[in-house]
Design a protein around this motif. Structure first.
Motif, PDB file in Angstrom:
ATOM      1  N   THR A  17       1.017  -1.181   0.055  1.00  0.00           N
ATOM      2  CA  THR A  17       0.170   0.061  -0.009  1.00  0.00           C
ATOM      3  C   THR A  17       0.999   1.307  -0.011  1.00  0.00           C
ATOM      4  OG1 THR A  17      -0.210  -0.178   2.428  1.00  0.00           O
ATOM      5  CG2 THR A  17      -2.149  -1.074   1.004  1.00  0.00           C
ATOM      6  N   SER A  18       1.975   1.143  -0.099  1.00  0.00           N
ATOM      7  CA  SER A  18       2.976   2.213  -0.129  1.00  0.00           C
ATOM      8  C   SER A  18       4.250   1.915  -0.551  1.00  0.00           C
ATOM      9  CB  SER A  18       3.010   2.853   1.292  1.00  0.00           C
ATOM     10  OG  SER A  18       4.131   3.851   1.398  1.00  0.00           O
ATOM     11  N   ILE A  20       8.099   0.901  -1.397  1.00  0.00           N
ATOM     12  CA  ILE A  20       8.891  -0.195  -2.160  1.00  0.00           C
ATOM     13  C   ILE A  20       7.742  -1.186  -2.472  1.00  0.00           C
ATOM     14  CG2 ILE A  20      10.604  -1.927  -1.902  1.00  0.00           C
ATOM     15  CD1 ILE A  20      12.104  -0.077  -0.013  1.00  0.00           C
ATOM     16  N   ARG A  40      -2.506  -3.959   5.196  1.00  0.00           N
ATOM     17  CA  ARG A  40      -3.306  -3.764   6.244  1.00  0.00           C
ATOM     18  C   ARG A  40      -4.661  -2.738   5.627  1.00  0.00           C
ATOM     19  NH1 ARG A  40       0.054  -2.119  11.069  1.00  0.00           N
ATOM     20  NH2 ARG A  40       0.896  -1.051   9.351  1.00  0.00           N
ATOM     21  N   ARG A  41      -4.237  -1.521   4.821  1.00  0.00           N
ATOM     22  CA  ARG A  41      -5.055  -0.593   4.689  1.00  0.00           C
ATOM     23  C   ARG A  41      -5.811  -0.748   3.353  1.00  0.00           C
ATOM     24  NH1 ARG A  41      -0.594   4.230   4.843  1.00  0.00           N
ATOM     25  NH2 ARG A  41       0.698   2.454   4.290  1.00  0.00           N
ATOM     26  N   ASN A  93       8.176  -7.850   1.820  1.00  0.00           N
ATOM     27  CA  ASN A  93       8.656  -6.393   1.896  1.00  0.00           C
ATOM     28  C   ASN A  93       7.953  -5.697   3.173  1.00  0.00           C
ATOM     29  OD1 ASN A  93       8.949  -3.706   0.687  1.00  0.00           O
ATOM     30  ND2 ASN A  93       6.806  -3.566   1.040  1.00  0.00           N
ATOM     31  N   TYR A 159      15.710  -1.656  15.101  1.00  0.00           N
ATOM     32  CA  TYR A 159      15.501  -1.690  13.811  1.00  0.00           C
ATOM     33  C   TYR A 159      16.400  -2.470  13.047  1.00  0.00           C
ATOM     34  CZ  TYR A 159      14.598  -0.789   9.018  1.00  0.00           C
ATOM     35  OH  TYR A 159      14.234  -0.686   7.763  1.00  0.00           O
ATOM     36  N   THR A 194       9.939   7.187   1.047  1.00  0.00           N
ATOM     37  CA  THR A 194       8.833   6.552   1.077  1.00  0.00           C
ATOM     38  C   THR A 194       7.994   7.078   2.375  1.00  0.00           C
ATOM     39  OG1 THR A 194       9.617   4.666   2.470  1.00  0.00           O
ATOM     40  CG2 THR A 194       9.770   4.546   0.018  1.00  0.00           C
TER      41      THR A 194
HETATM   42  P1  NDP Z   1       6.547   2.233   3.736  1.00  0.00           P
HETATM   43  O1  NDP Z   1       6.050   2.816   5.029  1.00  0.00           O
HETATM   44  O2  NDP Z   1       6.290   3.325   2.374  1.00  0.00           O
HETATM   45  O3  NDP Z   1       5.739   0.804   3.355  1.00  0.00           O
HETATM   46  C1  NDP Z   1       5.529  -0.087   4.324  1.00  0.00           C
HETATM   47  C2  NDP Z   1       4.650  -1.033   3.829  1.00  0.00           C
HETATM   48  O4  NDP Z   1       4.607  -2.190   4.817  1.00  0.00           O
HETATM   49  C3  NDP Z   1       3.115  -0.367   3.690  1.00  0.00           C
HETATM   50  O5  NDP Z   1       2.497  -0.821   3.034  1.00  0.00           O
HETATM   51  C4  NDP Z   1       2.525  -1.101   4.942  1.00  0.00           C
HETATM   52  O6  NDP Z   1       0.946  -1.173   4.550  1.00  0.00           O
HETATM   53  C5  NDP Z   1       3.131  -2.390   5.321  1.00  0.00           C
HETATM   54  N1  NDP Z   1       3.105  -2.875   6.667  1.00  0.00           N
HETATM   55  C6  NDP Z   1       3.551  -2.357   7.596  1.00  0.00           C
HETATM   56  N2  NDP Z   1       3.266  -3.291   8.737  1.00  0.00           N
HETATM   57  C7  NDP Z   1       2.366  -4.136   8.356  1.00  0.00           C
HETATM   58  C8  NDP Z   1       1.836  -5.134   8.575  1.00  0.00           C
HETATM   59  N3  NDP Z   1       1.736  -5.675  10.039  1.00  0.00           N
HETATM   60  N4  NDP Z   1       1.250  -6.308   8.005  1.00  0.00           N
HETATM   61  C9  NDP Z   1       1.204  -5.929   6.742  1.00  0.00           C
HETATM   62  N5  NDP Z   1       1.796  -5.068   6.039  1.00  0.00           N
HETATM   63  C10 NDP Z   1       2.365  -4.047   6.872  1.00  0.00           C
HETATM   64  O7  NDP Z   1       7.939   1.928   3.760  1.00  0.00           O
HETATM   65  P2  NDP Z   1       9.007   1.298   3.022  1.00  0.00           P
HETATM   66  O8  NDP Z   1       8.294   0.914   1.505  1.00  0.00           O
HETATM   67  O9  NDP Z   1      10.229   2.159   2.807  1.00  0.00           O
HETATM   68  O10 NDP Z   1       9.301  -0.076   3.408  1.00  0.00           O
HETATM   69  C11 NDP Z   1       9.095  -1.241   2.886  1.00  0.00           C
HETATM   70  C12 NDP Z   1      10.216  -2.132   3.300  1.00  0.00           C
HETATM   71  O11 NDP Z   1      11.475  -1.621   3.055  1.00  0.00           O
HETATM   72  C13 NDP Z   1      10.292  -2.233   4.922  1.00  0.00           C
HETATM   73  O12 NDP Z   1      10.476  -3.732   5.232  1.00  0.00           O
HETATM   74  C14 NDP Z   1      11.481  -1.549   5.377  1.00  0.00           C
HETATM   75  O13 NDP Z   1      12.101  -1.840   6.340  1.00  0.00           O
HETATM   76  C15 NDP Z   1      12.411  -1.588   4.019  1.00  0.00           C
HETATM   77  N6  NDP Z   1      13.377  -0.654   3.826  1.00  0.00           N
HETATM   78  C16 NDP Z   1      13.166   0.661   3.767  1.00  0.00           C
HETATM   79  C17 NDP Z   1      14.095   1.565   3.511  1.00  0.00           C
HETATM   80  C18 NDP Z   1      13.765   3.093   3.457  1.00  0.00           C
HETATM   81  O14 NDP Z   1      14.773   4.011   3.512  1.00  0.00           O
HETATM   82  N7  NDP Z   1      12.474   3.488   3.172  1.00  0.00           N
HETATM   83  C19 NDP Z   1      15.593   1.344   3.463  1.00  0.00           C
HETATM   84  C20 NDP Z   1      15.681  -0.213   3.566  1.00  0.00           C
HETATM   85  C21 NDP Z   1      14.893  -1.028   3.952  1.00  0.00           C
HETATM   86  P3  NDP Z   1      -0.088  -1.064   5.882  1.00  0.00           P
HETATM   87  O15 NDP Z   1       0.274  -0.105   6.562  1.00  0.00           O
HETATM   88  O16 NDP Z   1      -1.238  -0.900   5.022  1.00  0.00           O
HETATM   89  O17 NDP Z   1      -0.110  -2.473   6.278  1.00  0.00           O
END
Ligand code: NDP
Ligand code: 8X3
Length: 259
Positions: A17-18, A20, A40-41, A93, A159, A194
């Motif tokens: 939903t957001s 990566i 979740r959203r 992810n 983290y 992001t």
């Molecule tokens: P965002 O916050 O933009 O996206 C996170 C996504 O994870 C959302 O779609 C959210 O959806 C979902 N999510 C979170 N918790 C849950 C849950 N309990 N169940 C299901 N879905 C869940 O962050 P990023 O895109 O940046 O992060 C994606 C991945 O990349 C993560 O693992 C992060 O640790 C990793 N990462 C990010 C970096 C960065 O700098 N941005 C760098 C390195 C790694 P919803 O809330 O709708 O459930």
């Protein structure tokens, strides 16, 4: 050897939903991959599923899922309609950071959320999807780790530990799956703009914006491209780990800023 076609394969992507996850779902759809989409959203999830199906002529199956809920994860995978049961690609992810506090000052709830999502959630989804891959003798699991799994930074403590766990779980999985025909990759990005920092700082947008101030961070699309490249390598090639940093970032703790 040329890259392999992903067209017609089935991918299960968490956290779509957001950021990566959304960019990866879009990139997979553009390759003609049918998608099981989880987050979740519900509103964002269903909108993305409808958009990608209409835009790319692929099939999509949306699951409102909290990866922290072991029973819900097992039930959702067990209830997949027959057409969706043969998952070729799993992208673990879904993940988040909460807070940037020193260990002795941190909020226990932040720790629970990170460990439950980034480590246990990844395990629950993998445990549910992997037996099918092993049974069919084919598949590819992509875990989204982080540079934070290789190097700690001040306030990153838990983290960073969750992403170090992802790195170690990826290695362990590759050993457990040796000879099973299933590839396992750890994609380890540095700073990607992001919603990540907004989530980390509990919605404090001004503080989140400062993280990327005066430098050009990676985009979610940069990471999605790397995931696609890992997936479409010839079958005998397994990209084990891929560390991707912005040109303006040298390590987990060093970024070059012009403002
Ligand atoms: P965002 O916050 O933009 O996206 C996170 C996504 O994870 C959302 O779609 C959210 O959806 C979902 N999510 C979170 N918790 C849950 C849950 N309990 N169940 C299901 N879905 C869940 O962050 P990023 O895109 O940046 O992060 C994606 C991945 O990349 C993560 O693992 C992060 O640790 C990793 N990462 C990010 C970096 C960065 O700098 N941005 C760098 C390195 C790694 P919803 O809330 O709708 O459930
Ligand atoms: C997310 C990026 O900079 O917090 O893994 O390590 S960072």
């Amino acid at each position: 050897m040329p890259s392999i076609s992903l067209k017609g394969q089935v991918a299960f992507v968490t956290g779509v939903t957001s950021g990566i996850g959304a960019a990866t779902a879009r990139a997979l759809a553009a390759e003609g991959v049918h998608l099981i989409l989880a987050a979740r959203r519900a509103e964002r999830l269903n909108a993305l599923a409808a958009e990608l199906a209409a835009q790319h002529g692929i099939e999509t199956y949306a699951i409102v899922l909290d990866v922290r809920d072991a029973d819900a994860v097992a039930a959702a995978v067990a209830a997949l309609p027959e057409r969706w049961q043969a998952v070729d690609i799993l992208v673990n992810n879904a993940g988040l950071s909460r807070g940037l506090d020193k260990l002795h000052e941190a909020d226990l709830q932040d720790w629970e959320e990170m460990i439950d999502t980034n480590v246990k959630g990844l395990l629950y989804v993998t445990r549910a999807v992997l037996p099918g891959m092993v049974g069919r003798g084919r598949g590819h699991v992509v875990n989204v780790g982080s540079v934070a799994g290789r190097d700690a930074y001040v306030g990153g403590n838990v983290y960073c530990a969750t992403k170090a766990a992802v790195a170690m779980l990826t290695r362990g999985m590759r050993m457990d799956l040796l000879g099973a025909g299933v590839r396992v990759t750890n994609i380890e990005p540095g700073m990607v703009e992001t919603e990540f920092s907004q989530v980390r700082f509990h919605g404090d947008e001004a503080r989140a914006a400062k993280v990327y101030q005066g430098m050009t961070p990676l985009t979610a699309e940069d990471i999605a491209e790397s995931i696609i490249w890992s997936l479409n390598r010839p079958a005998h090639v397994n990209i084990q780990d891929m560390l991707i940093l912005a040109t303006a970032q040298a390590s987990a703790t060093m970024a070059h800023r012009t403002a």
